[in-house]
Design a protein around this motif. Structure first.
Motif, PDB file in Angstrom:
ATOM      1  N   ARG A 111       0.819  -1.220   0.000  1.00 44.99           N
ATOM      2  CA  ARG A 111       0.000   0.000   0.000  1.00 44.99           C
ATOM      3  C   ARG A 111       0.848   1.263   0.000  1.00 44.99           C
ATOM      4  O   ARG A 111       0.375   2.331   0.309  1.00 44.99           O
ATOM      5  N   ASP A 112       2.082   1.159  -0.371  1.00 44.12           N
ATOM      6  CA  ASP A 112       3.033   2.261  -0.290  1.00 44.12           C
ATOM      7  C   ASP A 112       3.071   3.055  -1.590  1.00 44.12           C
ATOM      8  O   ASP A 112       3.963   2.880  -2.406  1.00 44.12           O
ATOM      9  N   ALA A 113       2.118   3.959  -1.766  1.00 48.45           N
ATOM     10  CA  ALA A 113       2.010   4.729  -3.002  1.00 48.45           C
ATOM     11  C   ALA A 113       3.110   5.775  -3.141  1.00 48.45           C
ATOM     12  O   ALA A 113       3.453   6.169  -4.250  1.00 48.45           O
ATOM     13  N   PHE A 114       3.687   6.243  -2.028  1.00 52.74           N
ATOM     14  CA  PHE A 114       4.646   7.337  -2.089  1.00 52.74           C
ATOM     15  C   PHE A 114       6.074   6.939  -1.718  1.00 52.74           C
ATOM     16  O   PHE A 114       6.952   7.771  -1.650  1.00 52.74           O
ATOM     17  N   GLY A 115       6.312   5.686  -1.412  1.00 53.79           N
ATOM     18  CA  GLY A 115       7.657   5.228  -1.089  1.00 53.79           C
ATOM     19  C   GLY A 115       8.077   5.453   0.346  1.00 53.79           C
ATOM     20  O   GLY A 115       9.242   5.282   0.675  1.00 53.79           O
ATOM     21  N   VAL A 116       7.155   5.819   1.217  1.00 60.13           N
ATOM     22  CA  VAL A 116       7.523   6.114   2.599  1.00 60.13           C
ATOM     23  C   VAL A 116       7.874   4.860   3.384  1.00 60.13           C
ATOM     24  O   VAL A 116       8.554   4.947   4.402  1.00 60.13           O
ATOM     25  N   VAL A 117       7.441   3.709   2.942  1.00 61.30           N
ATOM     26  CA  VAL A 117       7.814   2.443   3.579  1.00 61.30           C
ATOM     27  C   VAL A 117       8.908   1.757   2.755  1.00 61.30           C
ATOM     28  O   VAL A 117       9.883   1.247   3.297  1.00 61.30           O
ATOM     29  N   ARG A 118       8.771   1.788   1.465  1.00 54.75           N
ATOM     30  CA  ARG A 118       9.732   1.123   0.584  1.00 54.75           C
ATOM     31  C   ARG A 118      11.124   1.748   0.684  1.00 54.75           C
ATOM     32  O   ARG A 118      12.132   1.044   0.656  1.00 54.75           O
ATOM     33  N   THR A 119      11.195   3.067   0.828  1.00 60.33           N
ATOM     34  CA  THR A 119      12.496   3.740   0.880  1.00 60.33           C
ATOM     35  C   THR A 119      13.335   3.275   2.067  1.00 60.33           C
ATOM     36  O   THR A 119      14.486   2.867   1.883  1.00 60.33           O
ATOM     37  N   PRO A 120      12.811   3.304   3.305  1.00 56.75           N
ATOM     38  CA  PRO A 120      13.647   2.782   4.398  1.00 56.75           C
ATOM     39  C   PRO A 120      13.956   1.291   4.237  1.00 56.75           C
ATOM     40  O   PRO A 120      15.055   0.846   4.579  1.00 56.75           O
TER      41      PRO A 120
END
Length: 168
Positions: A111-120
């Motif tokens: 559900r990470d549309a903006f990369g706020v979870v994927r980036t870390p």
């Protein structure tokens, strides 16, 4: 001319993968058996109190854990080069009767549309979330269940936690 087109397509594909464009399918599919470290992490998760535990090896070599902590669902994605730090997402307000606070998604990267979870995650941080006891304004439940997930991550070896979220 064909070589230039092929090279351009290859370069764009590599860039898209590096930026996370195209969704979490790049790093979330099951790819087979666990490493010794992952088996140890699954064993530690069981000893740390996770019930209904399932573990999935991801394309990038990471490990996705799903289960329950004291009856509340959680997810935790641990990268293959885990820096022993965790980033926990605390979902904000959801309308009464909505599902999104009552169950954690199977994959925190989905559900990470903006990369706020994927980036870390791509930088070595484990990422996860916990379900709440109700939808609507669930501040107390959000605090308790997110703290429970933080303690669980500590028992898996986390040395530092960062918590972020929306609204509430």
């Amino acid at each position: 001319m064909k070589k230039i087109i092929l090279f351009t397509l290859l370069a764009l594909s590599i860039l898209a993968a590096a930026l996370g464009i195209g969704g979490s399918w790049l790093i979330s599919r099951n790819t087979g058996s666990f490493s010794d470290e992952q088996n140890a992490l699954v064993d530690a998760a069981k000893k740390a109190g996770a019930t209904s535990l399932s573990a999935t090896r991801m394309d990038d070599g990471g490990l996705r854990l799903n289960g329950n902590l004291e009856g509340r669902s959680f997810n935790l994605a641990v990268p293959w080069r885990w820096n022993k730090q965790v980033v926990l997402w605390a979902n904000g307000y959801s309308p009464p009767g909505a599902w999104n606070n009552l169950a954690a998604a199977a994959n925190p990267l989905d559900r990470d549309a903006f990369g706020v979870v994927r980036t870390p995650y791509t930088r070595g941080f484990a990422v996860g979330e916990s379900a709440y006891d109700k939808s609507g304004i669930a501040v107390e439940s959000a605090i308790e269940n997110t703290h429970r997930l933080k303690q669980f991550a500590d028992r898996l070896g986390s040395t530092r936690a960062y918590i972020f979220g929306g609204s509430m």
